[in-house]
Design a protein around this motif. Structure first.
Motif, PDB file in Angstrom:
ATOM      1  N   LEU A  98       1.016  -1.136  -0.211  1.00  0.00           N
ATOM      2  CA  LEU A  98      -0.115  -0.143  -0.071  1.00  0.00           C
ATOM      3  C   LEU A  98       0.987   1.398   0.103  1.00  0.00           C
ATOM      4  O   LEU A  98       1.787   1.400   0.860  1.00  0.00           O
ATOM      5  CB  LEU A  98      -0.911   0.060   1.229  1.00  0.00           C
ATOM      6  N   PRO A  99       0.664   2.284  -0.973  1.00  0.00           N
ATOM      7  CA  PRO A  99       1.639   3.493  -0.998  1.00  0.00           C
ATOM      8  C   PRO A  99       1.100   4.270   0.311  1.00  0.00           C
ATOM      9  O   PRO A  99      -0.214   4.304   0.784  1.00  0.00           O
ATOM     10  CB  PRO A  99       0.924   4.108  -2.295  1.00  0.00           C
ATOM     11  N   LYS A 100       2.228   4.977   0.827  1.00  0.00           N
ATOM     12  CA  LYS A 100       2.145   5.845   1.967  1.00  0.00           C
ATOM     13  C   LYS A 100       0.999   6.927   1.629  1.00  0.00           C
ATOM     14  O   LYS A 100       0.803   7.611   0.602  1.00  0.00           O
ATOM     15  CB  LYS A 100       3.184   6.615   2.380  1.00  0.00           C
ATOM     16  N   PHE A 101       0.311   7.360   2.777  1.00  0.00           N
ATOM     17  CA  PHE A 101      -0.721   8.545   2.457  1.00  0.00           C
ATOM     18  C   PHE A 101      -2.207   8.019   1.568  1.00  0.00           C
ATOM     19  O   PHE A 101      -2.704   9.116   1.125  1.00  0.00           O
ATOM     20  CB  PHE A 101      -0.308   9.757   2.308  1.00  0.00           C
ATOM     21  N   SER A 102      -2.106   6.851   1.139  1.00  0.00           N
ATOM     22  CA  SER A 102      -3.381   6.417   0.232  1.00  0.00           C
ATOM     23  C   SER A 102      -4.571   6.403   1.206  1.00  0.00           C
ATOM     24  O   SER A 102      -4.110   6.310   2.301  1.00  0.00           O
ATOM     25  CB  SER A 102      -3.000   5.233  -0.378  1.00  0.00           C
ATOM     26  N   PHE A 103      -5.598   6.476   0.821  1.00  0.00           N
ATOM     27  CA  PHE A 103      -6.836   6.194   1.709  1.00  0.00           C
ATOM     28  C   PHE A 103      -6.908   4.947   2.538  1.00  0.00           C
ATOM     29  O   PHE A 103      -7.142   4.909   3.634  1.00  0.00           O
ATOM     30  CB  PHE A 103      -7.963   6.200   0.660  1.00  0.00           C
ATOM     31  N   SER A 104      -6.305   3.860   2.003  1.00  0.00           N
ATOM     32  CA  SER A 104      -6.639   2.618   2.828  1.00  0.00           C
ATOM     33  C   SER A 104      -5.317   2.597   3.857  1.00  0.00           C
ATOM     34  O   SER A 104      -5.539   2.223   4.696  1.00  0.00           O
ATOM     35  CB  SER A 104      -6.119   1.548   2.056  1.00  0.00           C
ATOM     36  N   TRP A 105      -4.165   3.265   3.394  1.00  0.00           N
ATOM     37  CA  TRP A 105      -3.041   3.374   4.105  1.00  0.00           C
ATOM     38  C   TRP A 105      -3.317   4.340   5.686  1.00  0.00           C
ATOM     39  O   TRP A 105      -3.113   3.940   6.735  1.00  0.00           O
ATOM     40  CB  TRP A 105      -1.756   4.003   3.633  1.00  0.00           C
ATOM     41  N   MET A 106      -4.085   5.409   5.293  1.00  0.00           N
ATOM     42  CA  MET A 106      -4.320   6.514   6.169  1.00  0.00           C
ATOM     43  C   MET A 106      -5.330   5.652   7.240  1.00  0.00           C
ATOM     44  O   MET A 106      -5.303   5.710   8.580  1.00  0.00           O
ATOM     45  CB  MET A 106      -4.863   7.570   5.788  1.00  0.00           C
ATOM     46  N   GLY A 107      -6.420   4.857   6.598  1.00  0.00           N
ATOM     47  CA  GLY A 107      -7.393   4.347   7.294  1.00  0.00           C
ATOM     48  C   GLY A 107      -6.718   3.430   8.417  1.00  0.00           C
ATOM     49  O   GLY A 107      -7.245   3.136   9.670  1.00  0.00           O
ATOM     50  N   LEU A 108      -5.759   2.413   7.982  1.00  0.00           N
ATOM     51  CA  LEU A 108      -5.517   1.386   8.808  1.00  0.00           C
ATOM     52  C   LEU A 108      -4.381   2.206   9.747  1.00  0.00           C
ATOM     53  O   LEU A 108      -4.252   1.498  11.067  1.00  0.00           O
ATOM     54  CB  LEU A 108      -4.539   0.556   7.913  1.00  0.00           C
ATOM     55  N   GLN A 109      -3.861   3.093   9.665  1.00  0.00           N
ATOM     56  CA  GLN A 109      -2.831   3.898  10.538  1.00  0.00           C
ATOM     57  C   GLN A 109      -3.710   4.643  11.557  1.00  0.00           C
ATOM     58  O   GLN A 109      -3.549   4.558  12.811  1.00  0.00           O
ATOM     59  CB  GLN A 109      -2.214   5.051   9.795  1.00  0.00           C
ATOM     60  N   ALA A 110      -4.860   5.114  11.373  1.00  0.00           N
ATOM     61  CA  ALA A 110      -5.942   5.639  12.240  1.00  0.00           C
ATOM     62  C   ALA A 110      -6.479   4.518  12.930  1.00  0.00           C
ATOM     63  O   ALA A 110      -6.683   4.669  14.505  1.00  0.00           O
ATOM     64  CB  ALA A 110      -7.260   6.469  11.192  1.00  0.00           C
ATOM     65  N   LEU A 111      -6.881   3.442  12.361  1.00  0.00           N
ATOM     66  CA  LEU A 111      -7.174   2.029  13.287  1.00  0.00           C
ATOM     67  C   LEU A 111      -6.177   1.873  14.371  1.00  0.00           C
ATOM     68  O   LEU A 111      -6.502   1.799  15.500  1.00  0.00           O
ATOM     69  CB  LEU A 111      -7.466   1.161  12.526  1.00  0.00           C
ATOM     70  N   SER A 112      -4.936   1.720  14.023  1.00  0.00           N
ATOM     71  CA  SER A 112      -3.849   1.453  15.065  1.00  0.00           C
ATOM     72  C   SER A 112      -3.719   2.455  15.883  1.00  0.00           C
ATOM     73  O   SER A 112      -3.499   2.226  16.916  1.00  0.00           O
ATOM     74  CB  SER A 112      -2.455   1.445  13.846  1.00  0.00           C
ATOM     75  N   LEU A 113      -3.938   3.755  15.626  1.00  0.00           N
ATOM     76  CA  LEU A 113      -3.674   4.924  16.708  1.00  0.00           C
ATOM     77  C   LEU A 113      -4.580   4.818  17.620  1.00  0.00           C
ATOM     78  O   LEU A 113      -4.516   4.970  18.708  1.00  0.00           O
ATOM     79  CB  LEU A 113      -3.544   6.224  15.970  1.00  0.00           C
ATOM     80  N   ALA A 114      -6.014   4.323  17.006  1.00  0.00           N
ATOM     81  CA  ALA A 114      -7.016   4.490  17.825  1.00  0.00           C
ATOM     82  C   ALA A 114      -6.927   3.183  19.093  1.00  0.00           C
ATOM     83  O   ALA A 114      -7.376   3.334  20.180  1.00  0.00           O
ATOM     84  CB  ALA A 114      -8.393   4.311  17.494  1.00  0.00           C
TER      85      ALA A 114
END
Length: 297
Positions: free
Chosen positions: A261-277
């Motif tokens: 997944l490329p950085k800052f793509s929609f899927s990448w940002m969604g997964l990182q947001a889940l990880s942060l939560a």
């Protein structure tokens, strides 16, 4: 606890965990048994309160401040996180496609069943006891005694099996590492045949290292359990410590790397947001668990 430790001393000497697969099945059946009993008793308590001229079902907790109530909520989050920790089964997942498919099906069924039971017992238990809900739901009931005895026996059998499920991967990891590191040491690698009298020469193999190491592990954990009998607090602390890194962060990072997944793509940002939560969930659960441990001590 001493009796529990003695039982584990015997079960832990079984060299191949797959020979104990029946314990895992029995533990699952026992878990469903006492969960249904706790659920049924909670429903009966709610119904009885409703029939009692509309009396309030839930109770207040006047001796607990708002801050203490918040700490207990954080502890509860840690208990939930512990229920969804995958770290204990990571060692069992192999690379062959057949086992991957099996693990996917097993995970789906296991998580679905766990979620249904936790939601039912949590919600109905709260309806029955309110903020006075005990850490062990069964301890809040006193009748019928025979049914409570069945539930508590089921709980004890379940914990015996659960101990084996948790500890056998640890045994496997330590023993395989020691064999690789000290292959020439007979104490670690050699098996000794012991013949049982009056059984026609039937015997079994004993490894001195396994015997000593596993027995010491069970003894230490039993003593620690007796010194620090704070089940819910430790459960929450372990759940908080393992949930984010092992259940969320590493799987997400592995998926991102595998899917490229490329950085800052929609899927990448969604997964990182889940990880942060989930990281925030682990942090608040850890804080509540530490505070609860201090209070218990």
């Amino acid at each position: 606890m001493i009796i529990f430790g003695c039982i584990q001393l015997i079960l832990c000497q079984v060299p191949n965990y797959h020979k104990l697969s029946w314990i895992s099945i029995l533990a699952a059946v026992m878990s469903i048994t006492y969960s249904f009993i706790g659920l049924g008793l909670s429903v009966a308590k709610v119904a009885a309160a409703q029939l009692n001229e509309g009396a309030e079902v839930t109770t207040t907790w006047p001796t607990v401040s708002e801050a203490q109530r918040l700490w207990k909520i954080f502890q509860a989050i840690g208990n939930i996180a512990f229920a969804y920790a995958y770290s204990t089964v990571l060692i069992e997942i192999q690379s062959s496609p057949a086992e991957n498919k099996t693990m996917k099906r097993a995970s789906f069924v296991g998580i679905s069943t766990t979620t249904i039971f936790y939601l039912l017992c949590g919600c109905v238990g709260y309806a029955a006891f309110g903020e006075d809900a005990p850490g062990d739901l069964l301890s809040g009931f006193h009748q019928p005694l025979w049914l409570l005895n069945v539930a508590n026996v089921s709980l004890a059998i379940h914990l015996i099996g659960a101990y084996q499920v948790f500890v056998q991967p640890i045994f496997s990891l330590v023993e395989s590492s020691c064999r690789q590191r000290w292959p020439e040491v007979k104490f670690v690698t050699a098996d000794h045949q012991i013949t049982i009298p009056f059984l026609g020469g039937t015997g079994f193999h004993v490894n001195c290292f396994i015997l000593v190491w596993r027995s010491a592990y069970v003894a230490v954990t039993t003593v620690l359990a007796m010194l620090l009998p704070f089940f819910n607090v430790f459960l929450a602390l372990i759940g908080a410590a393992s949930f984010w890194p092992l259940t969320v962060y590493f799987p997400i990072e592995m998926y991102i790397a595998r899917a490229k997944l490329p950085k800052f793509s929609f899927s990448w940002m969604g997964l990182q947001a889940l990880s942060l939560a989930c990281l925030l969930v682990s942090l608040v659960a850890a804080a509540g668990s530490v505070e609860g441990l201090i209070q218990s001590l």
